[in-house]
Design a protein around this motif. Structure first.
Motif, short mmCIF file in Angstrom:
data_model
loop_
_atom_site.label_atom_id
_atom_site.label_comp_id
_atom_site.label_asym_id
_atom_site.label_seq_id
_atom_site.Cartn_x
_atom_site.Cartn_y
_atom_site.Cartn_z
N ALA A 173 63.99 73.28 69.08
CA ALA A 173 65.31 73.26 68.52
C ALA A 173 65.65 71.99 67.43
O ALA A 173 66.05 72.31 66.38
CB ALA A 173 66.36 72.98 69.62
N ASP A 174 65.11 70.93 67.82
CA ASP A 174 64.98 69.97 66.96
C ASP A 174 64.50 70.12 65.55
O ASP A 174 64.76 69.55 64.51
CB ASP A 174 64.70 68.61 67.58
N ARG A 175 63.14 70.76 65.56
CA ARG A 175 62.46 71.08 64.65
C ARG A 175 62.98 71.92 63.72
O ARG A 175 62.99 71.77 62.40
CB ARG A 175 61.04 71.62 64.90
N ALA A 176 63.70 73.25 64.17
CA ALA A 176 64.64 74.04 63.38
C ALA A 176 65.92 73.23 62.45
O ALA A 176 65.96 73.31 61.50
CB ALA A 176 65.16 75.10 64.06
N THR A 177 66.38 72.27 63.45
CA THR A 177 67.56 71.76 62.66
C THR A 177 67.03 70.64 61.78
O THR A 177 67.69 70.59 60.70
CB THR A 177 68.31 70.88 63.66
N PHE A 178 66.00 70.10 61.88
CA PHE A 178 65.33 69.31 60.77
C PHE A 178 65.09 70.00 59.60
O PHE A 178 65.65 69.66 58.37
CB PHE A 178 63.95 68.93 61.31
N VAL A 179 64.50 71.21 59.65
CA VAL A 179 64.17 71.88 58.34
C VAL A 179 65.78 72.46 57.83
O VAL A 179 65.96 72.27 56.57
CB VAL A 179 63.51 73.37 58.82
N LEU A 180 66.52 72.73 58.44
CA LEU A 180 67.77 73.48 57.94
C LEU A 180 68.59 72.31 57.36
O LEU A 180 69.19 72.42 56.17
CB LEU A 180 68.85 73.86 59.21
N ASP A 181 68.70 71.05 58.14
CA ASP A 181 69.34 69.84 57.45
C ASP A 181 68.57 69.55 56.17
O ASP A 181 69.36 69.20 55.05
CB ASP A 181 69.32 68.74 58.37
#
Length: 188
Positions: A173-181
């Motif tokens: 979840a944090d990895r996906a948020t990192f990419v989107l951010d």
């Protein structure tokens, strides 16, 4: 106007690449769960098809033939996505296969394909992560081979003027948020 449209479309095509076994597929599944379009890894699709039909274009039989098939499939994926109005996430792309084919043949495949088939300038790489690495029926190479491939990518993408962003080793979840951010400008 065509150049501007091509630039806008290119900015919607996002590469998630990096070390084999580094969690790309899990990350892409999370992005898909969040509603984004994901294009599956061309190499895995080629392996699957070759295994079904008893073909020889497999990395453990004929790496060059395998990579040529991967390039053609990646070109098809890129072309199909070229008119997208939203972000599309690719599990690897033409640059990965071209860099590997150039490495084993010594021929300039990276420039041939990597210059004309452009993706978003930010490329996300999963770093080597030995703790989660696992071989499977479609990934039959060692972690050392995965590290060598990763070394090619961290050279190939910048050589084509891409900016590499290393995806942190954390939960999906944090990895996906990192990419989107990072794509929206919130992570910089």
């Amino acid at each position: 106007m065509h150049i501007q449209q091509a630039q806008e479309n290119m900015n919607r095509l996002i590469i998630i690449s990096g070390c084999s076994g580094g969690g790309k597929s899990t990350l892409l599944a999370e992005l898909k769960r969040r509603g984004y379009t994901v294009v599956e890894e061309p190499g895995r699709r080629v392996v699957s098809e070759e295994l079904k039909r008893g073909g020889q274009a497999l990395p453990w039989i004929d790496m060059a033939a395998f990579l040529r098939h991967v390039i053609q499939l990646a070109i098809t994926d890129w072309t199909r996505a070229g008119t997208a109005n939203e972000w599309i996430f690719f599990d690897r792309g033409v640059v990965d296969a071209a860099a590997n084919l150039e490495h084993i043949t010594g021929k300039p495949y990276l420039k041939r394909y990597g210059i004309s088939l452009r993706y978003h300038h930010k490329v996300f790489l999963t770093p080597p992560w030995a703790e989660i690495y696992a071989e499977d029926p479609e990934r039959r190479h060692s972690f050392d081979a995965a590290l060598a491939e990763y070394g090619l990518l961290v050279t190939a993408y910048p050589a084509l003027d891409y900016d590499i962003l290393a995806i942190p080793k954390t939960n999906v979840a944090d990895r996906a948020t990192f990419v989107l951010d990072a794509l929206s400008g919130n992570g910089e």
